[in-house]
Motif scaffolding. Structure first.
Motif, mmCIF file in Angstrom:
data_model
loop_
_atom_site.group_PDB
_atom_site.id
_atom_site.type_symbol
_atom_site.label_atom_id
_atom_site.label_comp_id
_atom_site.label_asym_id
_atom_site.label_seq_id
_atom_site.Cartn_x
_atom_site.Cartn_y
_atom_site.Cartn_z
ATOM 1 N N ASP A 1 -13.658 133.984 4.986
ATOM 2 C CA ASP A 1 -13.112 132.809 5.656
ATOM 3 C C ASP A 1 -11.735 133.144 6.243
ATOM 4 O O ASP A 1 -10.736 132.524 5.896
ATOM 5 C CB ASP A 1 -13.024 131.681 4.614
ATOM 6 C CG ASP A 1 -12.616 130.359 5.227
ATOM 7 O OD1 ASP A 1 -12.716 130.215 6.457
ATOM 8 O OD2 ASP A 1 -12.193 129.469 4.463
ATOM 9 N N TYR B 1 -11.809 133.899 0.434
ATOM 10 C CA TYR B 1 -10.542 133.806 1.145
ATOM 11 C C TYR B 1 -9.465 134.479 0.303
ATOM 12 O O TYR B 1 -9.117 133.971 -0.762
ATOM 13 C CB TYR B 1 -10.209 132.334 1.422
ATOM 14 C CG TYR B 1 -8.931 132.129 2.184
ATOM 15 C CD1 TYR B 1 -8.735 132.749 3.417
ATOM 16 C CD2 TYR B 1 -7.923 131.320 1.686
ATOM 17 C CE1 TYR B 1 -7.565 132.572 4.123
ATOM 18 C CE2 TYR B 1 -6.752 131.127 2.384
ATOM 19 C CZ TYR B 1 -6.574 131.763 3.614
ATOM 20 O OH TYR B 1 -5.408 131.574 4.304
ATOM 21 N N PRO C 1 -18.093 131.938 -0.660
ATOM 22 C CA PRO C 1 -16.980 131.886 0.289
ATOM 23 C C PRO C 1 -15.832 132.749 -0.234
ATOM 24 O O PRO C 1 -15.534 132.738 -1.426
ATOM 25 C CB PRO C 1 -16.576 130.409 0.279
ATOM 26 C CG PRO C 1 -16.942 129.931 -1.084
ATOM 27 C CD PRO C 1 -18.133 130.746 -1.518
ATOM 28 N N ASN D 1 -9.471 130.995 9.286
ATOM 29 C CA ASN D 1 -9.688 130.262 8.055
ATOM 30 C C ASN D 1 -10.177 128.842 8.360
ATOM 31 O O ASN D 1 -9.424 128.004 8.847
ATOM 32 C CB ASN D 1 -8.368 130.232 7.269
ATOM 33 C CG ASN D 1 -8.506 129.481 5.959
ATOM 34 O OD1 ASN D 1 -7.795 128.516 5.713
ATOM 35 N ND2 ASN D 1 -9.425 129.886 5.128
ATOM 36 N N LYS E 1 -6.294 128.237 -4.279
ATOM 37 C CA LYS E 1 -5.932 127.845 -2.925
ATOM 38 C C LYS E 1 -5.630 126.354 -2.794
ATOM 39 O O LYS E 1 -5.280 125.896 -1.717
ATOM 40 C CB LYS E 1 -7.047 128.208 -1.952
ATOM 41 C CG LYS E 1 -6.977 129.636 -1.451
ATOM 42 C CD LYS E 1 -7.748 130.565 -2.343
ATOM 43 C CE LYS E 1 -7.332 132.015 -2.131
ATOM 44 N NZ LYS E 1 -7.913 132.875 -3.170
ATOM 45 N N ALA F 1 -15.746 133.079 -5.351
ATOM 46 C CA ALA F 1 -15.561 134.527 -5.371
ATOM 47 C C ALA F 1 -14.581 134.965 -6.450
ATOM 48 O O ALA F 1 -14.425 136.146 -6.718
ATOM 49 C CB ALA F 1 -15.052 134.988 -4.010
ATOM 50 N N ASP F 2 -13.888 134.013 -7.079
ATOM 51 C CA ASP F 2 -12.746 134.383 -7.921
ATOM 52 C C ASP F 2 -13.115 134.690 -9.368
ATOM 53 O O ASP F 2 -12.241 134.809 -10.213
ATOM 54 C CB ASP F 2 -11.689 133.278 -7.866
ATOM 55 C CG ASP F 2 -12.252 131.933 -8.289
ATOM 56 O OD1 ASP F 2 -13.429 131.877 -8.668
ATOM 57 O OD2 ASP F 2 -11.507 130.937 -8.229
ATOM 58 N N ARG G 1 -5.755 117.860 -2.772
ATOM 59 C CA ARG G 1 -7.175 117.861 -2.486
ATOM 60 C C ARG G 1 -7.857 116.590 -2.993
ATOM 61 O O ARG G 1 -8.818 116.124 -2.395
ATOM 62 C CB ARG G 1 -7.837 119.091 -3.097
ATOM 63 C CG ARG G 1 -9.307 119.163 -2.749
ATOM 64 C CD ARG G 1 -9.899 120.490 -3.082
ATOM 65 N NE ARG G 1 -9.824 120.749 -4.511
ATOM 66 C CZ ARG G 1 -10.269 121.874 -5.058
ATOM 67 N NH1 ARG G 1 -10.773 122.814 -4.317
ATOM 68 N NH2 ARG G 1 -10.177 122.049 -6.354
ATOM 69 N N ARG H 1 -5.156 120.013 -12.213
ATOM 70 C CA ARG H 1 -6.530 120.280 -11.820
ATOM 71 C C ARG H 1 -7.563 119.541 -12.661
ATOM 72 O O ARG H 1 -8.332 118.733 -12.160
ATOM 73 C CB ARG H 1 -6.831 121.791 -11.886
ATOM 74 C CG ARG H 1 -5.853 122.648 -11.122
ATOM 75 C CD ARG H 1 -5.805 122.288 -9.641
ATOM 76 N NE ARG H 1 -7.127 122.323 -9.056
ATOM 77 C CZ ARG H 1 -7.707 123.421 -8.622
ATOM 78 N NH1 ARG H 1 -7.103 124.569 -8.686
ATOM 79 N NH2 ARG H 1 -8.903 123.358 -8.091
ATOM 80 N N GLU I 1 -9.400 137.375 -1.588
ATOM 81 C CA GLU I 1 -9.866 137.669 -2.944
ATOM 82 C C GLU I 1 -10.109 139.166 -3.115
ATOM 83 O O GLU I 1 -11.034 139.565 -3.820
ATOM 84 C CB GLU I 1 -11.180 136.916 -3.242
ATOM 85 C CG GLU I 1 -11.188 135.420 -2.973
ATOM 86 C CD GLU I 1 -10.579 134.611 -4.110
ATOM 87 O OE1 GLU I 1 -10.058 135.216 -5.069
ATOM 88 O OE2 GLU I 1 -10.624 133.375 -4.017
ATOM 89 N N ARG J 1 -8.570 132.315 -13.729
ATOM 90 C CA ARG J 1 -8.457 133.238 -12.606
ATOM 91 C C ARG J 1 -7.638 134.446 -13.033
ATOM 92 O O ARG J 1 -6.551 134.292 -13.584
ATOM 93 C CB ARG J 1 -7.736 132.508 -11.480
ATOM 94 C CG ARG J 1 -8.166 132.907 -10.107
ATOM 95 C CD ARG J 1 -7.303 132.150 -9.112
ATOM 96 N NE ARG J 1 -8.099 131.613 -8.020
ATOM 97 C CZ ARG J 1 -8.538 132.357 -7.014
ATOM 98 N NH1 ARG J 1 -8.300 133.635 -6.976
ATOM 99 N NH2 ARG J 1 -9.234 131.791 -6.049
#
Ligand code: UDP
Ligand code: MG
Length: 323
Positions: free
Chosen positions: A41, A10, A8, A70, A205, A94-95, A210, A131, A12, A199
């Protein structure tokens, strides 16, 4: 097709060329038939342009799915899986926090007979307070509730044998629960420590919010994986529990009234017991409605209530092979 890698994307753009490089370096020497499905996305930067450039350069391996807006990581992953044709599907971000160099080791595990190889960021390179710590707590909770014991649900880098990815749809933030669904259809799961990098380009994101979504999704997943075929066991069980509780309350009031002459209406216990009784009864009725829904679900789609790993001397339509 042997291998599909679903990513995915978004916002990047800087990561895309490097990602493609890393994937090719890792996968090309294996001599497999492979493809990488990059799902844009609804990126607002130059990601789609960068993807199209790649697709022009390597039409044999690069496929692009561009979503109209998105829809979120889970929906993007679902779109990729729906269009993947490999026997093995590998999901990754993807990062470049995930490292494609881990893919060959994951494929070895699949070849050993596992259906799911779950990446585990043993040495995670993200902010601890917002995180890593919340994710560790959430992982503990998910693993206790679902009984599928993994250290790292949130790590996108995971490999799946295709068959275990069919039969369910992904909603909300649910891509992290794919191993739980897979386990509910009988998949063999193994965990594999994978590399994790900080990263370098673009922004993360997500933040702390979350975790709340993940916990709400956990209720749904637990319900669907444990009770989707037999909801009456959950609702009915709750109902019987509540009615028993109310029975005990009423019995206590009855004995007090008959042997000690204490008025039943003098204590709130009577109202409470009646209310709990009604709740319990309602819960059983809800269970029956849920049973109706389950039947509609399975019968309207011709979905079986079991999954098969292998047939011997039998073709999939149920006849012996020589008739
Ligand atoms: N992503 C996406 N749609 C979104 C948010 C993220 O496709 O709405 C992609 C993003 O491009 C990346 C992956 O999902 O490839 C994970 O995102 P991120 O790195 O921000 O999450 P984290 O690694 O922090 O969990
Ligand atoms: Mg990331």
């Amino acid at each position: 097709m042997d291998l599909s890698i679903v990513v995915p994307v978004y916002n990047e753009e800087e990561n895309i060329p490097l990602l493609y490089q890393a994937i090719t370096t890792a996968v090309a020497p294996l001599g497999l038939e492979w493809e990488v499905l990059l799902v844009d996305d609804g990126s607002k930067d130059g990601s789609l342009k960068a993807l199209e450039a790649l697709a022009g350069k390597d039409a044999e391996h690069v496929r692009i799915i561009a979503l109209r807006r998105n829809f979120g990581q889970t929906a993007a992953i679902a779109a990729g899986i729906d269009h993947a044709s490999g026997d093995v599907v590998v999901l990754m971000d993807a990062d470049l926090q995930n490292d494609p160099a881990d893919i060959p080791r994951m494929l070895e595990k699949i070849a050993e007979g596992y259906d799911v190889v779950s990446g585990w960021r043993k040495d995670r390179k993200d902010d601890f307070a917002t995180r890593t710590l919340p994710s560790r707590l959430a992982n503990g909770l998910i693993s206790a509730v679902t009984g599928v014991h993994l250290h790292d649900y949130g790590c996108t880098l995971k490999a799946y044998r295709r068959e275990v990815l069919t039969g369910f749809k992904l909603y909300g933030e649910m891509h992290r629960f794919i191993p739980v669904y897979a386990s509910s259809v009988g998949a063999r799961i193994i965990e594999l420590p994978v590399r994790h990098h900080p990263r370098r380009f673009g922004k993360a994101k997500y933040g702390l919010e979350r975790t709340a979504k993940v916990i709400l999704d956990l209720f749904t997943v637990k319900f669907l994986s444990s009770y989707a075929n037999k909801p009456i066991y959950l609702f009915g069980g709750t109902g019987i529990g509540l009615m028993t509780l109310s029975g005990i309350g009423l019995l206590y009031l009855f004995i007090r009234r008959v042997f000690f002459g204490v008025s039943v209406l003098g204590s709130p216990l009577f109202q409470m017991s009646t209310m709990i009784f009604i709740l319990g009864f309602q819960s059983i009725l809800m269970g029956l409605i849920a049973e109706l829904l389950v039947r509609t679900y399975h019968e309207s789609q011709g979905k079986p209530t079991y999954t098969i790993r292998k047939l011997v001397n039998l073709s999939p339509n149920g006849h012996s092979q020589d008739d």
